[in-house]
Design a protein around this motif. Structure first.
Motif, PDB file in Angstrom:
ATOM      1  N   GLY A 159      18.560  39.541  -2.051  1.00  0.00           N
ATOM      2  CA  GLY A 159      17.220  39.309  -1.521  1.00  0.00           C
ATOM      3  C   GLY A 159      17.198  39.026  -0.041  1.00  0.00           C
ATOM      4  N   VAL A 160      18.383  38.853   0.581  1.00  0.00           N
ATOM      5  CA  VAL A 160      18.494  38.657   2.029  1.00  0.00           C
ATOM      6  C   VAL A 160      18.981  39.966   2.649  1.00  0.00           C
ATOM      7  CG1 VAL A 160      19.529  37.333   3.903  1.00  0.00           C
ATOM      8  CG2 VAL A 160      19.029  36.222   1.717  1.00  0.00           C
ATOM      9  N   HIS A 161      18.239  40.496   3.606  1.00  0.00           N
ATOM     10  CA  HIS A 161      18.529  41.829   4.123  1.00  0.00           C
ATOM     11  C   HIS A 161      18.581  41.872   5.646  1.00  0.00           C
ATOM     12  CE1 HIS A 161      17.967  43.972   0.279  1.00  0.00           C
ATOM     13  NE2 HIS A 161      17.119  42.995   0.016  1.00  0.00           N
ATOM     14  N   GLY A 162      19.574  42.608   6.168  1.00  0.00           N
ATOM     15  CA  GLY A 162      19.555  43.055   7.551  1.00  0.00           C
ATOM     16  C   GLY A 162      18.991  44.469   7.574  1.00  0.00           C
ATOM     17  N   VAL A 163      18.741  44.989   8.749  1.00  0.00           N
ATOM     18  CA  VAL A 163      18.144  46.335   8.853  1.00  0.00           C
ATOM     19  C   VAL A 163      18.805  47.116   9.989  1.00  0.00           C
ATOM     20  CG1 VAL A 163      15.916  45.961   7.757  1.00  0.00           C
ATOM     21  CG2 VAL A 163      16.228  45.255  10.117  1.00  0.00           C
ATOM     22  N   GLN A 164      20.122  47.293   9.889  1.00  0.00           N
ATOM     23  CA  GLN A 164      20.863  47.973  10.935  1.00  0.00           C
ATOM     24  C   GLN A 164      21.124  49.441  10.615  1.00  0.00           C
ATOM     25  OE1 GLN A 164      21.570  46.736  13.786  1.00  0.00           O
ATOM     26  NE2 GLN A 164      23.289  47.835  14.680  1.00  0.00           N
ATOM     27  N   THR A 165      21.317  49.763   9.335  1.00  0.00           N
ATOM     28  CA  THR A 165      21.684  51.116   8.946  1.00  0.00           C
ATOM     29  C   THR A 165      20.682  51.670   7.937  1.00  0.00           C
ATOM     30  OG1 THR A 165      23.037  50.441   7.052  1.00  0.00           O
ATOM     31  CG2 THR A 165      24.115  50.476   9.228  1.00  0.00           C
ATOM     32  N   LEU A 166      20.793  52.971   7.651  1.00  0.00           N
ATOM     33  CA  LEU A 166      19.921  53.575   6.642  1.00  0.00           C
ATOM     34  C   LEU A 166      20.197  52.988   5.263  1.00  0.00           C
ATOM     35  CD1 LEU A 166      19.813  57.350   7.669  1.00  0.00           C
ATOM     36  CD2 LEU A 166      18.250  55.495   8.291  1.00  0.00           C
ATOM     37  N   ASP A 167      21.446  52.655   4.989  1.00  0.00           N
ATOM     38  CA  ASP A 167      21.760  51.980   3.726  1.00  0.00           C
ATOM     39  C   ASP A 167      21.036  50.639   3.642  1.00  0.00           C
ATOM     40  OD1 ASP A 167      23.432  53.900   2.552  1.00  0.00           O
ATOM     41  OD2 ASP A 167      25.150  53.215   3.725  1.00  0.00           O
ATOM     42  N   ASP A 168      20.980  49.911   4.773  1.00  0.00           N
ATOM     43  CA  ASP A 168      20.246  48.640   4.797  1.00  0.00           C
ATOM     44  C   ASP A 168      18.777  48.860   4.477  1.00  0.00           C
ATOM     45  OD1 ASP A 168      22.572  47.339   5.609  1.00  0.00           O
ATOM     46  OD2 ASP A 168      22.047  47.420   7.734  1.00  0.00           O
ATOM     47  N   GLY A 169      18.189  49.900   5.104  1.00  0.00           N
ATOM     48  CA  GLY A 169      16.780  50.184   4.860  1.00  0.00           C
ATOM     49  C   GLY A 169      16.508  50.521   3.411  1.00  0.00           C
ATOM     50  N   GLN A 170      17.396  51.326   2.799  1.00  0.00           N
ATOM     51  CA  GLN A 170      17.207  51.683   1.389  1.00  0.00           C
ATOM     52  C   GLN A 170      17.351  50.471   0.494  1.00  0.00           C
ATOM     53  OE1 GLN A 170      16.358  54.964   0.188  1.00  0.00           O
ATOM     54  NE2 GLN A 170      15.748  53.469  -1.370  1.00  0.00           N
ATOM     55  N   ALA A 171      18.322  49.594   0.804  1.00  0.00           N
ATOM     56  CA  ALA A 171      18.506  48.381   0.003  1.00  0.00           C
ATOM     57  C   ALA A 171      17.267  47.493   0.066  1.00  0.00           C
ATOM     58  CB  ALA A 171      19.737  47.622   0.491  1.00  0.00           C
ATOM     59  N   LEU A 172      16.671  47.376   1.256  1.00  0.00           N
ATOM     60  CA  LEU A 172      15.454  46.572   1.388  1.00  0.00           C
ATOM     61  C   LEU A 172      14.308  47.191   0.594  1.00  0.00           C
ATOM     62  CD1 LEU A 172      13.725  44.330   2.561  1.00  0.00           C
ATOM     63  CD2 LEU A 172      13.498  45.672   4.662  1.00  0.00           C
ATOM     64  N   LEU A 173      14.145  48.507   0.694  1.00  0.00           N
ATOM     65  CA  LEU A 173      13.086  49.166  -0.062  1.00  0.00           C
ATOM     66  C   LEU A 173      13.286  48.999  -1.564  1.00  0.00           C
ATOM     67  CD1 LEU A 173      12.613  52.434   2.009  1.00  0.00           C
ATOM     68  CD2 LEU A 173      10.902  50.662   1.634  1.00  0.00           C
ATOM     69  N   ASP A 174      14.539  49.048  -2.016  1.00  0.00           N
ATOM     70  CA  ASP A 174      14.822  48.834  -3.433  1.00  0.00           C
ATOM     71  C   ASP A 174      14.422  47.426  -3.861  1.00  0.00           C
ATOM     72  OD1 ASP A 174      15.811  51.398  -3.565  1.00  0.00           O
ATOM     73  OD2 ASP A 174      17.921  50.792  -3.451  1.00  0.00           O
ATOM     74  N   THR A 175      14.725  46.443  -3.008  1.00  0.00           N
ATOM     75  CA  THR A 175      14.345  45.066  -3.320  1.00  0.00           C
ATOM     76  C   THR A 175      12.829  44.913  -3.366  1.00  0.00           C
ATOM     77  OG1 THR A 175      16.366  44.088  -2.413  1.00  0.00           O
ATOM     78  CG2 THR A 175      14.422  42.675  -2.462  1.00  0.00           C
ATOM     79  N   LEU A 176      12.140  45.510  -2.391  1.00  0.00           N
ATOM     80  CA  LEU A 176      10.682  45.412  -2.373  1.00  0.00           C
ATOM     81  C   LEU A 176      10.075  46.048  -3.621  1.00  0.00           C
ATOM     82  CD1 LEU A 176       9.945  46.275   1.379  1.00  0.00           C
ATOM     83  CD2 LEU A 176      10.136  44.019   0.320  1.00  0.00           C
ATOM     84  N   GLY A 177      10.714  47.125  -4.104  1.00  0.00           N
ATOM     85  CA  GLY A 177      10.210  47.778  -5.302  1.00  0.00           C
ATOM     86  C   GLY A 177      10.471  46.995  -6.570  1.00  0.00           C
ATOM     87  N   ASP A 178      11.536  46.172  -6.578  1.00  0.00           N
ATOM     88  CA  ASP A 178      11.919  45.436  -7.787  1.00  0.00           C
ATOM     89  C   ASP A 178      11.402  44.007  -7.819  1.00  0.00           C
ATOM     90  OD1 ASP A 178      13.305  47.665  -8.573  1.00  0.00           O
ATOM     91  OD2 ASP A 178      15.239  46.963  -7.832  1.00  0.00           O
ATOM     92  N   THR A 179      10.834  43.539  -6.700  1.00  0.00           N
ATOM     93  CA  THR A 179      10.435  42.139  -6.597  1.00  0.00           C
ATOM     94  C   THR A 179       8.975  41.955  -7.005  1.00  0.00           C
ATOM     95  OG1 THR A 179      12.020  41.764  -4.804  1.00  0.00           O
ATOM     96  CG2 THR A 179      10.219  40.181  -5.005  1.00  0.00           C
ATOM     97  N   GLU A 180       8.743  41.001  -7.910  1.00  0.00           N
ATOM     98  CA  GLU A 180       7.372  40.738  -8.353  1.00  0.00           C
ATOM     99  C   GLU A 180       6.615  39.877  -7.352  1.00  0.00           C
ATOM    100  OE1 GLU A 180       7.331  39.111 -12.257  1.00  0.00           O
ATOM    101  OE2 GLU A 180       8.313  40.847 -13.180  1.00  0.00           O
ATOM    102  N   GLY A 181       7.296  38.903  -6.758  1.00  0.00           N
ATOM    103  CA  GLY A 181       6.641  38.015  -5.801  1.00  0.00           C
ATOM    104  C   GLY A 181       6.253  38.749  -4.529  1.00  0.00           C
ATOM    105  N   ARG A 182       5.336  38.188  -3.766  1.00  0.00           N
ATOM    106  CA  ARG A 182       4.826  38.845  -2.562  1.00  0.00           C
ATOM    107  C   ARG A 182       4.950  37.949  -1.347  1.00  0.00           C
ATOM    108  NH1 ARG A 182       5.219  43.699  -3.794  1.00  0.00           N
ATOM    109  NH2 ARG A 182       3.733  44.357  -2.201  1.00  0.00           N
ATOM    110  N   ARG A 183       6.023  37.140  -1.297  1.00  0.00           N
ATOM    111  CA  ARG A 183       6.228  36.265  -0.140  1.00  0.00           C
ATOM    112  C   ARG A 183       7.485  36.711   0.607  1.00  0.00           C
ATOM    113  NH1 ARG A 183       6.379  30.833  -3.577  1.00  0.00           N
ATOM    114  NH2 ARG A 183       7.931  32.199  -4.537  1.00  0.00           N
ATOM    115  N   ALA A 184       7.338  36.945   1.901  1.00  0.00           N
ATOM    116  CA  ALA A 184       8.457  37.398   2.722  1.00  0.00           C
ATOM    117  C   ALA A 184       8.626  36.465   3.909  1.00  0.00           C
ATOM    118  CB  ALA A 184       8.226  38.814   3.212  1.00  0.00           C
ATOM    119  N   VAL A 185       9.884  36.171   4.234  1.00  0.00           N
ATOM    120  CA  VAL A 185      10.205  35.401   5.432  1.00  0.00           C
ATOM    121  C   VAL A 185      11.088  36.263   6.328  1.00  0.00           C
ATOM    122  CG1 VAL A 185      11.388  33.392   6.392  1.00  0.00           C
ATOM    123  CG2 VAL A 185      10.000  33.151   4.326  1.00  0.00           C
ATOM    124  N   VAL A 186      10.673  36.426   7.570  1.00  0.00           N
ATOM    125  CA  VAL A 186      11.461  37.134   8.575  1.00  0.00           C
ATOM    126  C   VAL A 186      12.078  36.081   9.483  1.00  0.00           C
ATOM    127  CG1 VAL A 186      11.426  38.784  10.480  1.00  0.00           C
ATOM    128  CG2 VAL A 186       9.950  39.143   8.482  1.00  0.00           C
TER     129      VAL A 186
END
Length: 462
Positions: A131-158
Motif C-alpha cells: 500500500g506504500v508506493h513510489g512512482v519512479q518506473t512504469l512498474d511502479d505506476g502499474q503497481a499503484l494502479l493495481d492497488t487503487l483498483g483493489d482498495t475499497e477505502g478512498r483515503r490517500a496520503v502523499v
C-alpha cells in the motif's frame, strides 16, 4: 578493428547516447552493448502521474522506443541485467542476469554511465508495507494502479509536496480519493520561495486537498493484515488506504563511487562540458549523463543536481555525438521547471531568494498580479509573477510564476533571458507576441520586469 561502447542504463540518457552514436557509426565500426536492469527502456517517468490520473490511457503510450526497436538498430540491449561493478583500470564491467543469476565481465573501449536517480525512501517503520508506493518506473505506476483498483477505502496520503507530490495529489483527487499531503517544509513546492509556495498551498486547499506543512513523517502505521493504514508524524496521524511517496530523488551513483569516480556535493557524477567524467580514474574513457550527474547552473556558477528528462535526453545526444566521433557540448542549465496541480500552473527558473543569498548576491525581489489574456477577453485567468534582479547591475536572477491556464509556459521567456544574461531593463524591450486572446498589452513577465527595473533603480539610489 571496431570499438565497443558499453552503456549502463536503458532510459533517456543511455539510449539517446546509444541511438546518436549508432547514427554516426555503423555496427562494423562501433559495437554497442547496453545493460538495463528493469523491464522497459526509453520511457517517460514524467508522464506516470498523468497515466495514474487517467489523462494517458495506457502504459505503452509512455514508451518512446521498445527494447526490440533498439535491438533492431544493432544495439545489443540486455534487459533485466544489472551492472554490479565498474573496473576502470581494466576497462570492464561486471553484470548479472537477474533471471538466471549468471554473472560475466564485459570489456569496453568507451563507457557511458546513465544510472539515473533513486527515490528517497527513508528508513522508517512501515515504509515498505503493502500500500506504500513510489512512482519512479512504469512498474511502479502499474503497481499503484493495481492497488487503487483493489482498495475499497478512498483515503490517500502523499508524503512530500514537490513536483511528484503535487502531481500525484491531483491524480489521486481525480480518481475520487480524499487526499492529504504531508510536507516537511513550511509550504509546498520548496523549489519556489515560501511566499509563492503559499499561493500553491491556498489553491490546493481550495481544490479539497488537505495540506499538512512543517510535518516530519515518523512512521507508516499498518493494520492486522500488514497493509498501510495511516501515516504518522510527530504530532498527528492521518488515515490512509494508500500512501504515495513523493520526497524527491538522489543520484544513483553507488557504482561510480565504488569505482573511485568523482562525485559532487549532491552525490552526482562530475563531468566536463562534453559530458566526459572528470579525473584520472576515468582515464578519458567514461561519459555520464541524466539524473546521475551534476550540471553547471549558469546563473549560480556552481554544480547542481536537477533530475529532468529534458536534460537527460540532451546529455545523451551530446554523449552519443562525442563517443561516435563527432563533437558536442552541454553548457549548463538555468533551472527551469514547470508543473501543474489540477488547473493551477507552477513554474520557476533561475535563483530563489535563498539561492541568491547563498551565492552572496545582493538583489531586489518584486511580485506582480496580472492575467493570462486581456482582462476583457473571456477566459482571462489570474497569475502571480515574482522576479529577482541583481542590485546595481539589474541582471535577471530568477522568475517564479503561479497561476491558471496560460501561466506556466511564460517562464520560458525568463529562461531565455537568464541564458542570455539579460538585465530586467533589457527585458522590458522584448518584442513578445500580443493579441487579446493571448496576453494583455503588457505581458505579465514584462510587467514584472518593469517593476524590477524600478526596484533596482530605487535600491541603487539608496
Amino acid at each position: 578493428m571496431s570499438e565497443r561502447l558499453v552503456i549502463i542504463g536503458g532510459d533517456a540518457a543511455g539510449m539517446s547516447a546509444a541511438s546518436q552514436a549508432r547514427r554516426l557509426k555503423g555496427p562494423r565500426e562501433l559495437e554497442i552493448v547496453a545493460f538495463e536492469r528493469g523491464n522497459f527502456t526509453s520511457f517517460s517517468a514524467c508522464g506516470i502521474p498523468y497515466w495514474v490520473a487517467g489523462d494517458v490511457d495506457e502504459r505503452d503510450a509512455l514508451i518512446a522506443r521498445t527494447p526490440q526497436e533498439h535491438q533492431q538498430r544493432h544495439i545489443d540491449l540486455r534487459m533485466r541485467t544489472e551492472v554490479l561493478e565498474i573496473d576502470p583500470r581494466e576497462r570492464r564491467v561486471r553484470a548479472r542476469d537477474l533471471a538466471s543469476g549468471a554473472e560475466e565481465w564485459t570489456s569496453y573501449d568507451k563507457l557511458v554511465i546513465a544510472t539515473g536517480a533513486r527515490p528517497l525512501r527513508p528508513d522508517l517503520p512501515g515504509i515498505d508495507a503493502p500500500g506504500v508506493h513510489g512512482v519512479q518506473t512504469l512498474d511502479d505506476g502499474q503497481a499503484l494502479l493495481d492497488t487503487l483498483g483493489d482498495t475499497e477505502g478512498r483515503r490517500a496520503v502523499v508524503v512530500g509536496a514537490g513536483y511528484i507530490g503535487v502531481e500525484m495529489a491531483e491524480a489521486l483527487l481525480r480518481r475520487g480519493y480524499e487526499v492529504t499531503v504531508v510536507n516537511r517544509s513550511a509550504e509546498p513546492m520548496a523549489t519556489l520561495d515560501p511566499d509563492m509556495g503559499r499561493l500553491v498551498h491556498e489553491a490546493m486547499t481550495g481544490m479539497g486537498i488537505t495540506m499538512v506543512n512543517d510535518a516530519e513523517v515518523t512512521a507508516v502505521r499498518t493494520g492486522d493484515d500488514g497493509r498501510a493504514r495511516a501515516v504518522a508524524t510527530e504530532d498527528d496521524e492521518f488515515p490512509a488506504d494508500v500512501v504515495v511517496l513523493g520526497m524527491g530523488v538522489r543520484p544513483e551513483t553507488e557504482l561510480a563511487r565504488a569505482a573511485g569516480l568523482p562525485l559532487g556535493d549532491h552525490g552526482g557524477l562530475l563531468t566536463d562540458l562534453s559530458m566526459r567524467v572528470r579525473g584520472p580514474v576515468a582515464d578519458g574513457a567514461i561519459w555520464a549523463g541524466g539524473d546521475c550527474v551534476e550540471v553547471l547552473d549558469l546563473v549560480w556558477g556552481r554544480e547542481r543536481h536537477i533530475a529532468l528528462g529534458t536534460h537527460a535526453n540532451k546529455h545523451g545526444q551530446v554523449i552519443g555525438a562525442n563517443v561516435g566521433g563527432g563533437y558536442a557540448t552541454f553548457p549548463g542549465v538555468v533551472g527551469t521547471a514547470v508543473s501543474k496541480v489540477c488547473d493551477l500552473e507552477i513554474a520557476r527558473t533561475g535563483l530563489r531568494e535563498k539561492d541568491a543569498r547563498s551565492a552572496g548576491l545582493q538583489y531586489e525581489a518584486v511580485t506582480i498580479e496580472s492575467t493570462s489574456r486581456a482582462g476583457y477577453f473571456p477566459g482571462a485567468a489570474s497569475m502571480a509573477v515574482k522576479m529577482l534582479a541583481e542590485r546595481r547591475t539589474g541582471r535577471l536572477l530568477g522568475t517564479q510564476i503561479v497561476g491558471r491556464e496560460g501561466a506556466g509556459k511564460r517562464v520560458d521567456v525568463a529562461a531565455v533571458a537568464l541564458t542570455a544574461r539579460m538585465t530586467v531593463e533589457q527585458m522590458t524591450a522584448l518584442d513578445l507576441g500580443y493579441a487579446p486572446p493571448f496576453s494583455p498589452v503588457w505581458d505579465p513577465v514584462l510587467v514584472a520586469a518593469r517593476k524590477a527595473v524600478a526596484a533596482v533603480r530605487a535600491g541603487s539610489a539608496a
